[in-house]
Motif scaffolding. Sequence first.
Motif, PDB file in Angstrom:
ATOM      1  N   SER A  84       0.905  -1.117  -0.074  1.00  0.00           N
ATOM      2  CA  SER A  84      -0.187   0.248  -0.018  1.00  0.00           C
ATOM      3  C   SER A  84       0.731   1.315   0.179  1.00  0.00           C
ATOM      4  O   SER A  84       2.159   1.271   0.201  1.00  0.00           O
ATOM      5  CB  SER A  84      -0.723  -0.103   1.273  1.00  0.00           C
ATOM      6  N   ASN A  85       0.318   2.409  -0.069  1.00  0.00           N
ATOM      7  CA  ASN A  85       1.084   3.578   0.090  1.00  0.00           C
ATOM      8  C   ASN A  85       1.016   3.894   1.604  1.00  0.00           C
ATOM      9  O   ASN A  85       0.750   3.100   2.150  1.00  0.00           O
ATOM     10  CB  ASN A  85       0.071   4.781  -0.402  1.00  0.00           C
ATOM     11  N   TRP A  86       2.278   4.738   2.014  1.00  0.00           N
ATOM     12  CA  TRP A  86       2.520   4.941   3.474  1.00  0.00           C
ATOM     13  C   TRP A  86       1.412   5.477   4.024  1.00  0.00           C
ATOM     14  O   TRP A  86       0.676   6.644   3.314  1.00  0.00           O
ATOM     15  CB  TRP A  86       4.045   5.827   3.453  1.00  0.00           C
ATOM     16  N   LYS A  87       1.177   5.311   5.311  1.00  0.00           N
ATOM     17  CA  LYS A  87       0.453   6.064   6.240  1.00  0.00           C
ATOM     18  C   LYS A  87       0.886   6.867   7.056  1.00  0.00           C
ATOM     19  O   LYS A  87       2.094   6.107   7.949  1.00  0.00           O
ATOM     20  CB  LYS A  87      -0.749   5.076   6.767  1.00  0.00           C
ATOM     21  N   TYR A  88       0.741   7.828   7.448  1.00  0.00           N
ATOM     22  CA  TYR A  88       1.566   8.678   8.489  1.00  0.00           C
ATOM     23  C   TYR A  88       0.736   9.223   9.553  1.00  0.00           C
ATOM     24  O   TYR A  88      -0.607   9.190   9.500  1.00  0.00           O
ATOM     25  CB  TYR A  88       2.136   9.936   7.630  1.00  0.00           C
ATOM     26  N   LEU A  89       1.151   9.589  10.625  1.00  0.00           N
ATOM     27  CA  LEU A  89       0.454  10.372  11.769  1.00  0.00           C
ATOM     28  C   LEU A  89       0.145  11.670  11.226  1.00  0.00           C
ATOM     29  O   LEU A  89       0.755  12.375  10.211  1.00  0.00           O
ATOM     30  CB  LEU A  89       1.461  10.492  13.021  1.00  0.00           C
ATOM     31  N   ASP A  90      -0.961  12.210  11.839  1.00  0.00           N
ATOM     32  CA  ASP A  90      -1.487  13.306  11.516  1.00  0.00           C
ATOM     33  C   ASP A  90      -0.354  14.633  11.600  1.00  0.00           C
ATOM     34  O   ASP A  90      -0.350  15.581  10.892  1.00  0.00           O
ATOM     35  CB  ASP A  90      -2.722  13.814  12.342  1.00  0.00           C
ATOM     36  N   LYS A  91       0.610  14.467  12.870  1.00  0.00           N
ATOM     37  CA  LYS A  91       1.635  15.271  13.093  1.00  0.00           C
ATOM     38  C   LYS A  91       2.860  14.935  12.510  1.00  0.00           C
ATOM     39  O   LYS A  91       4.077  15.447  12.691  1.00  0.00           O
ATOM     40  CB  LYS A  91       1.470  15.684  14.451  1.00  0.00           C
ATOM     41  N   TYR A  92       2.884  13.565  11.804  1.00  0.00           N
ATOM     42  CA  TYR A  92       4.184  12.903  11.437  1.00  0.00           C
ATOM     43  C   TYR A  92       5.011  12.553  12.438  1.00  0.00           C
ATOM     44  O   TYR A  92       6.016  11.573  11.998  1.00  0.00           O
ATOM     45  CB  TYR A  92       4.866  14.018  10.234  1.00  0.00           C
ATOM     46  N   SER A  93       5.189  12.947  13.606  1.00  0.00           N
ATOM     47  CA  SER A  93       6.333  12.563  14.577  1.00  0.00           C
ATOM     48  C   SER A  93       5.580  12.635  16.049  1.00  0.00           C
ATOM     49  O   SER A  93       4.369  12.755  16.124  1.00  0.00           O
ATOM     50  CB  SER A  93       7.328  13.532  14.417  1.00  0.00           C
ATOM     51  N   PHE A  94       6.292  11.917  17.064  1.00  0.00           N
ATOM     52  CA  PHE A  94       5.964  11.883  18.221  1.00  0.00           C
ATOM     53  C   PHE A  94       7.149  11.861  19.025  1.00  0.00           C
ATOM     54  O   PHE A  94       8.453  11.845  18.350  1.00  0.00           O
ATOM     55  CB  PHE A  94       5.270  10.432  18.582  1.00  0.00           C
ATOM     56  N   LYS A  95       7.185  12.249  20.378  1.00  0.00           N
ATOM     57  CA  LYS A  95       8.261  12.288  21.162  1.00  0.00           C
ATOM     58  C   LYS A  95       8.370  11.437  22.236  1.00  0.00           C
ATOM     59  O   LYS A  95       7.247  11.326  22.907  1.00  0.00           O
ATOM     60  CB  LYS A  95       8.596  13.812  21.720  1.00  0.00           C
ATOM     61  N   THR A  96       9.350  10.820  22.722  1.00  0.00           N
ATOM     62  CA  THR A  96       9.283   9.819  23.621  1.00  0.00           C
ATOM     63  C   THR A  96       9.386  10.526  24.907  1.00  0.00           C
ATOM     64  O   THR A  96       9.769  11.703  25.129  1.00  0.00           O
ATOM     65  CB  THR A  96      10.238   8.619  23.517  1.00  0.00           C
ATOM     66  N   LYS A  97       9.040   9.709  26.031  1.00  0.00           N
ATOM     67  CA  LYS A  97       9.066  10.378  27.582  1.00  0.00           C
ATOM     68  C   LYS A  97      10.468  10.343  27.873  1.00  0.00           C
ATOM     69  O   LYS A  97      11.415   9.544  27.447  1.00  0.00           O
ATOM     70  CB  LYS A  97       7.990   9.661  28.529  1.00  0.00           C
ATOM     71  N   SER A  98      10.753  11.053  28.953  1.00  0.00           N
ATOM     72  CA  SER A  98      11.972  11.193  29.609  1.00  0.00           C
ATOM     73  C   SER A  98      12.403   9.756  30.114  1.00  0.00           C
ATOM     74  O   SER A  98      11.216   8.933  30.719  1.00  0.00           O
ATOM     75  CB  SER A  98      11.899  11.969  30.831  1.00  0.00           C
ATOM     76  N   GLU A  99      13.713   9.338  30.050  1.00  0.00           N
ATOM     77  CA  GLU A  99      13.949   7.924  30.097  1.00  0.00           C
ATOM     78  C   GLU A  99      14.559   7.720  31.461  1.00  0.00           C
ATOM     79  O   GLU A  99      15.462   8.897  32.003  1.00  0.00           O
ATOM     80  CB  GLU A  99      15.020   7.467  29.072  1.00  0.00           C
ATOM     81  N   GLN A 100      14.601   6.718  32.250  1.00  0.00           N
ATOM     82  CA  GLN A 100      15.262   6.524  33.561  1.00  0.00           C
ATOM     83  C   GLN A 100      15.838   4.882  33.390  1.00  0.00           C
ATOM     84  O   GLN A 100      15.106   3.871  33.797  1.00  0.00           O
ATOM     85  CB  GLN A 100      14.348   6.639  34.572  1.00  0.00           C
ATOM     86  N   ILE A 101      17.084   4.941  32.970  1.00  0.00           N
ATOM     87  CA  ILE A 101      17.766   3.333  32.955  1.00  0.00           C
ATOM     88  C   ILE A 101      18.448   3.327  33.937  1.00  0.00           C
ATOM     89  O   ILE A 101      18.883   2.125  34.250  1.00  0.00           O
ATOM     90  CB  ILE A 101      18.400   3.420  31.535  1.00  0.00           C
ATOM     91  N   ILE A 102      18.604   4.363  35.170  1.00  0.00           N
ATOM     92  CA  ILE A 102      19.530   4.207  36.216  1.00  0.00           C
ATOM     93  C   ILE A 102      18.412   3.337  37.019  1.00  0.00           C
ATOM     94  O   ILE A 102      17.498   3.772  37.399  1.00  0.00           O
ATOM     95  CB  ILE A 102      19.984   5.447  36.755  1.00  0.00           C
ATOM     96  N   THR A 103      19.042   2.255  37.876  1.00  0.00           N
ATOM     97  CA  THR A 103      18.317   1.445  38.703  1.00  0.00           C
ATOM     98  C   THR A 103      18.673   1.689  40.090  1.00  0.00           C
ATOM     99  O   THR A 103      17.937   1.527  41.056  1.00  0.00           O
ATOM    100  CB  THR A 103      18.353  -0.099  38.443  1.00  0.00           C
ATOM    101  N   ASP A 104      19.907   2.064  40.238  1.00  0.00           N
ATOM    102  CA  ASP A 104      20.380   2.371  41.682  1.00  0.00           C
ATOM    103  C   ASP A 104      21.662   3.174  41.605  1.00  0.00           C
ATOM    104  O   ASP A 104      22.539   3.055  40.661  1.00  0.00           O
ATOM    105  CB  ASP A 104      20.464   1.211  42.438  1.00  0.00           C
ATOM    106  N   VAL A 105      21.913   3.702  42.829  1.00  0.00           N
ATOM    107  CA  VAL A 105      23.129   4.328  43.003  1.00  0.00           C
ATOM    108  C   VAL A 105      23.810   3.973  44.345  1.00  0.00           C
ATOM    109  O   VAL A 105      22.918   4.251  45.316  1.00  0.00           O
ATOM    110  CB  VAL A 105      23.050   5.929  42.861  1.00  0.00           C
TER     111      VAL A 105
END
Length: 537
Positions: A125-146
Amino acid sequence: MKINNITKKVCLGATALLAAISFNSCTDKNDWDVDASYDRLFHTTSLSVTPQDDRVGIEFKKMPNTTKYIVEISTDTLNNEVAENANGKSIIKELTSTPDTIYDLQGSTKYYIRMRGLNDEGKTSNWKYLDKYSFKTKSEQIITDVTPGTYTADVAFKAGKQIDAAYIYKDKDSVKQDVTAAEVAAGLVTLRGLKANTSYKVKLWNGDVVRGTYSFKTNEAFPEGYQIITLSENDDINDIMANAENDKIVIVFPQGLNYQTPLDADGKNKVPTIPANIKSVYFWGAAGDNTPTFNVVGAKFDSDTNRGVIRFYNLNLVNKNKKDNYILNISGSNNIEAIEMEKCNISNTRGVIRFQSIKSECKVGKVSINNCVISNIGSYGVINAKDQTKMTLTDISITNTTITGVEAGAIINTKQAKLNITLDHCTIYNSVQTGKSMFDVNKLKDTKVIMSNCLIGPFYAADDTTIKGVSMKGQQDITSTFYTNDMKWNSGYEIGDELSASSTELWEDAAKGDFTIKNALRSQYQNYGDPRWIVVE
């Protein structure tokens, strides 16, 4: 008759002609060609995403004659003029079900996304896009402990998550520390070059993307000029103090040690007794995940003399139950510079610090408790200096501490003139018996309670009875302090302002010791009370 025959012949001829034309139309080839580029599937009519930190949920509408769906995600712009994976860095996934999730994204990152259908014959098929074409991921927390040390800190994070640098922040300054491939694989990086007893923030970066953030404080360094002695399970702590070469010592409890004093002739645990040759002593728990335990049995002094600092640091301080003994039991006439407890879990004891039988003039400079959790305490409360009028005590300070389950007539019970009692950023719950006072100054008009940034929940065995905040009116200075609406005070003896929420509505599970502010009230109140319960978003 002839006319009818003629009509019949004409109709038969016309019918034959039409049949011939129809036959030729079915068998002759078209005079035009079909453009194969228009022979394609319909793209999905609905595409939506739910971004998380390192992944994105995808939901779409399935279409007829389509067996799978190609999803392309890229940090570069995607449109119909851009070929699939043109930059060679796109994430390409085949999906067959909806909803589904695509992993291995980076937090706080803008991504472009598109989808097209594919069937078993290779048609697309043709490509289907989001209405705004893009999205942004949330802030990430890969640290489990210090795990802080004195001059280093071990930062644990999700192994294999790609990072290339750790930035260490202190105030407005930052220092970059490169991260190796081996550290990425292990999920552990050690920060170096830190200062003792200092607050820092670490951020783990991959390129220009932050993948984790964590605040911590390094441990204290051993005080200068002190003899350092490491305690073992079978040592007699009294012998260690009596035989010390210095009058200032640090007794180090190793990680995981559960220390009990040896038995005396009667089969009871010896009382830790600080001899006259020791002026200052630090009972010090080594840093790490397994905090050492000191079964204290009411530590005391063996004679009257001048003392420096008596300090308990990073220990579980316990007795058998809330009817058993004290942590520190002070009698006689000792002049003491300071009594300190920091970073300790104090529980299962009749009282924490008790002063008794002081029959001649003596002075205690300051009693301070910081960054502690105090729970399951019996009838003598946290600090009890009732009736000790021969002793001068100028300052009591409790900060950044949780106090819960104090079954006493008062958390602090004193009778020392011109005493200031200060509490800041404390969480207090299920403490003080009905009809009593949280802070009992025993009618001394020059004793003051100063309280700020605290949260208070209902008192011990709360029912329809009430308690007083401070036993004397007009002797409190309270700012930015709140109590839950199930806390019952004597009229005019309240401490702070009433919340519109109960203790069960404010805290996650106060009855089980979890004083995390619930999400609905977090933005309003999480900066009050003991900071250990602050949720890092």
